[in-house]
Motif scaffolding. Sequence first.
Motif, PDB file in Angstrom:
ATOM      1  N   LEU A 103      -6.299  54.737 -53.519  1.00 53.25           N
ATOM      2  CA  LEU A 103      -6.683  53.932 -54.474  1.00 53.25           C
ATOM      3  C   LEU A 103      -5.317  53.335 -55.158  1.00 53.25           C
ATOM      4  CD1 LEU A 103      -9.112  56.669 -56.079  1.00 53.25           C
ATOM      5  CD2 LEU A 103      -9.425  54.821 -54.392  1.00 53.25           C
ATOM      6  N   PRO A 127     -11.919  52.701 -56.301  1.00 54.88           N
ATOM      7  CA  PRO A 127     -12.865  54.062 -56.372  1.00 54.88           C
ATOM      8  C   PRO A 127     -14.203  53.403 -56.166  1.00 54.88           C
ATOM      9  CG  PRO A 127     -11.970  53.918 -58.316  1.00 54.88           C
ATOM     10  CD  PRO A 127     -11.333  52.707 -57.747  1.00 54.88           C
ATOM     11  N   HIS A 187     -16.674  59.776 -52.211  1.00 55.03           N
ATOM     12  CA  HIS A 187     -15.318  58.967 -52.620  1.00 55.03           C
ATOM     13  C   HIS A 187     -15.326  57.946 -51.704  1.00 55.03           C
ATOM     14  CE1 HIS A 187     -14.584  62.541 -55.011  1.00 55.03           C
ATOM     15  NE2 HIS A 187     -13.772  61.822 -55.589  1.00 55.03           N
ATOM     16  N   PHE A 189     -14.823  53.838 -50.828  1.00 53.14           N
ATOM     17  CA  PHE A 189     -13.899  52.961 -51.509  1.00 53.14           C
ATOM     18  C   PHE A 189     -14.053  51.530 -51.194  1.00 53.14           C
ATOM     19  CE2 PHE A 189     -11.360  54.499 -48.464  1.00 53.14           C
ATOM     20  CZ  PHE A 189     -10.464  53.690 -48.000  1.00 53.14           C
TER      21      PHE A 189
END
Length: 363
Positions: A103, A127, A187, A189
């Motif tokens: 990130l 994210p 999670h 992304f």
Amino acid sequence: MPALTVPPVDRWVPAPVTQENIDWANLTVVDLAKAKTPEGRDEQVRLARDATHRQGFFYVVNHGLDQETVDRMMDIAVLPFDKVDKEEKLRYEARIKQTGEYLGYKLPQYWHIANGVRDRIEHYNFPRDVSRREHPAVLRPFLPEIQKMIEFTHRDIMNEVQKLLSLGLELPENTLPDIHTYDETNHSFWRFMLYNPRPKEEEELTDNVWMKGHADHTSMTALWSQPVTALQIKDWDGQWRYVRHIDNALVINCGDTTEYISGGYYKSAVHRVIKPPQDQDGYRRLGLFYFMYTGDHVRLQPLLESPVLQREGITKVLEGEAPTQETWRKNRASTYGVAELKKSAETGIEYEIVNGVQVKHYN
């Protein structure tokens, strides 16, 4: 996607499509529009299943996003690279090795390619929920659009692909979407990624390789096809072949997570990026990517209830207790491109050990 009142942004001008004679990979095209009818769905299940079993790569078309929407996202994608100064980039630099997450910025020169040459790749990562962190000022007006793009990609495109692959394993269609839930346990992304051209001496030292051959550690990766011809797949016969550009298509590649939960039936695709052909020399390669994970709690173990796996057998399994998605994703991300690699007995291959698994890198 619903219409938004959007701020203006300069247009990104893509490279012209190469006219050179290229050895293209023969990749399957999965049509999500055809999957909406019972007859068409059966056909698209077969196509997605066989492509993921054989090559781990395929295209998706008629996914619900028009070319104008994708073009605008490309216009936005260049902003974090061209409109943010070095000082601000450093404030948002990802602590990849420490956190196991990408990130923020991965700045150039982070990964080692070969013979002392480091990468010239820059990316900025969001994210799944963009509000989880602050972003550079130039991106803030565009965050609602980016969030819509992420949600549409996950729910309306990737989950539809996951349904086809569930049916390909002769399981209920929601089997894979249910472990890729769009919630706080997930999670996945989004990435804007820019490959910058390199000087001739670096090309010679790396044999024109911009990113070593590897398999993604994700469940699935989606990248919007773009015209700079640089992506290659290590094909079913061991040969490297280029991935052809198709307007407004997604290129889907199967990652290690899916390979493990399918017991090796679905193949994690080995791919690399190399110098583009001569008529695209000097162009920057800008891309849109979505890296999809299961929920963090999911263990990377085979779906033994699949009749396909029961018939075909398990060919890939992690020894001992299977790690969770969280453990796997963080350990893989933290070591990629920075770990000291060992020489394999196989020609042109180096490896590292992650969670007891030999993770290969192809030169």
